[in-house]
Design a protein around this motif. Sequence first.
Motif, PDB file in Angstrom:
ATOM      1  N   ASP A 275       0.845  -1.182   0.000  1.00 46.10           N
ATOM      2  CA  ASP A 275       0.000   0.000   0.000  1.00 46.10           C
ATOM      3  C   ASP A 275       0.889   1.242   0.000  1.00 46.10           C
ATOM      4  O   ASP A 275       2.103   1.155  -0.206  1.00 46.10           O
ATOM      5  CB  ASP A 275      -0.917  -0.011   1.225  1.00 46.10           C
ATOM      6  CG  ASP A 275      -1.956  -1.124   1.158  1.00 46.10           C
ATOM      7  OD1 ASP A 275      -2.623  -1.241   0.120  1.00 46.10           O
ATOM      8  OD2 ASP A 275      -2.081  -1.866   2.151  1.00 46.10           O
ATOM      9  N   ALA A 277       2.071   3.246   2.335  1.00 46.68           N
ATOM     10  CA  ALA A 277       3.165   3.351   3.307  1.00 46.68           C
ATOM     11  C   ALA A 277       4.409   2.620   2.812  1.00 46.68           C
ATOM     12  O   ALA A 277       5.531   3.130   2.920  1.00 46.68           O
ATOM     13  CB  ALA A 277       2.718   2.786   4.651  1.00 46.68           C
ATOM     14  N   GLN A 278       4.206   1.422   2.269  1.00 45.02           N
ATOM     15  CA  GLN A 278       5.346   0.676   1.740  1.00 45.02           C
ATOM     16  C   GLN A 278       5.904   1.344   0.484  1.00 45.02           C
ATOM     17  O   GLN A 278       7.110   1.305   0.241  1.00 45.02           O
ATOM     18  CB  GLN A 278       4.930  -0.766   1.407  1.00 45.02           C
ATOM     19  CG  GLN A 278       4.623  -1.643   2.613  1.00 45.02           C
ATOM     20  CD  GLN A 278       3.222  -1.435   3.121  1.00 45.02           C
ATOM     21  OE1 GLN A 278       2.334  -1.047   2.364  1.00 45.02           O
ATOM     22  NE2 GLN A 278       3.012  -1.674   4.408  1.00 45.02           N
ATOM     23  N   VAL A 280       6.125   4.551  -0.109  1.00 40.47           N
ATOM     24  CA  VAL A 280       6.994   5.644   0.327  1.00 40.47           C
ATOM     25  C   VAL A 280       8.364   5.110   0.723  1.00 40.47           C
ATOM     26  O   VAL A 280       9.412   5.663   0.338  1.00 40.47           O
ATOM     27  CB  VAL A 280       6.357   6.403   1.511  1.00 40.47           C
ATOM     28  CG1 VAL A 280       7.357   7.402   2.107  1.00 40.47           C
ATOM     29  CG2 VAL A 280       5.093   7.127   1.063  1.00 40.47           C
ATOM     30  N   LYS A 281       8.372   4.017   1.486  1.00 38.65           N
ATOM     31  CA  LYS A 281       9.647   3.422   1.905  1.00 38.65           C
ATOM     32  C   LYS A 281      10.421   2.902   0.698  1.00 38.65           C
ATOM     33  O   LYS A 281      11.649   3.023   0.624  1.00 38.65           O
ATOM     34  CB  LYS A 281       9.383   2.287   2.895  1.00 38.65           C
ATOM     35  CG  LYS A 281      10.659   1.702   3.499  1.00 38.65           C
ATOM     36  CD  LYS A 281      10.345   0.672   4.571  1.00 38.65           C
ATOM     37  CE  LYS A 281      11.633   0.144   5.201  1.00 38.65           C
ATOM     38  NZ  LYS A 281      11.350  -0.874   6.249  1.00 38.65           N
TER      39      LYS A 281
END
Length: 306
Positions: A275, A277-278, A280-281
């Motif tokens: 999703d 959040a992942q 962005v990382k």
Amino acid sequence: CLSIIPVLMIAFLFWVLLGLCVVTWLFLYWFSGAMTATNTMRQKIAINSWSPPREGNIFGKVRLDVRKTLSYIEDVRNRTGKRVTLTHIVAKSVGKILREIPQMNGRIVLNKFVPHPRVEVALLVALEQGRNLGKLKITDVDTKTLEDIATEVQRRASNIRGGQDKEWELLKKTASVTPSIFLFLVMRLAGWLSSCIGINLPILGLTAFPFGSCVITNVGAMGVDSGFAPFTPFFHVPMLVVVGAVKDKVVVEDGEITVRPCLNITATIDHRYMDGAQAVKLVEILKECAEDPEAMEARTRHVQKR
């Protein structure tokens, strides 16, 4: 004697059916070859791969400042004689992503995520002036040095182009002798068995998890700035990455307008694996590794010495 008649009838029917199957196969093989005589193996596979899209995918694009990257590549080539490229750096950066975001390093089997035991990526190799595509897989790409990756890729790509790679030759033979009407089923079954279950299929030229967790291709060699790759059903990978061409771009740095060499990296990601959040990382790791490969290599060598 009368009791033998049913047995003989069954045997007769069996051989008739077997003969019909053989004749049908030969006819379809001939008909398929006659109708697709001008099709390359790549076209034959592509035609039998896709149906209309209906699944959720994430499409992302990142622009990297590759000043340090290009300088480091030149330094490594002069110092070691190894032909390190941007694709090798991206491949190792993706390996770091798969290591740091483990939910991206696996496959989905019977609607359940199953992690891969190792970090592996596949690189596509252009053949016959782009008319066909081959692939090679790099295992433990996150822990290998760029020099090791460059050496392995150059050796294996040379073998594929020279017809010396046994797996690729078997895969080509399978695709060429299978009638198009059956190729769809063969590819999906073989892809599921090898890429999801992890079964070696040496007769088809397929090893367990033949594409790892990511497939990487370079369109920059053709002068293309960027592009998005479509998921091929039998890959069963979470992510496809495309490396574009390096182009000078106008950027703002410290309030000043300047020109920098930039590289576009695009990715097609299966939404089931990650999703926002992942994502962005993922971008953070990619920029950190690809924009400063010297620091990435220093960390790798430090781990190897431990």
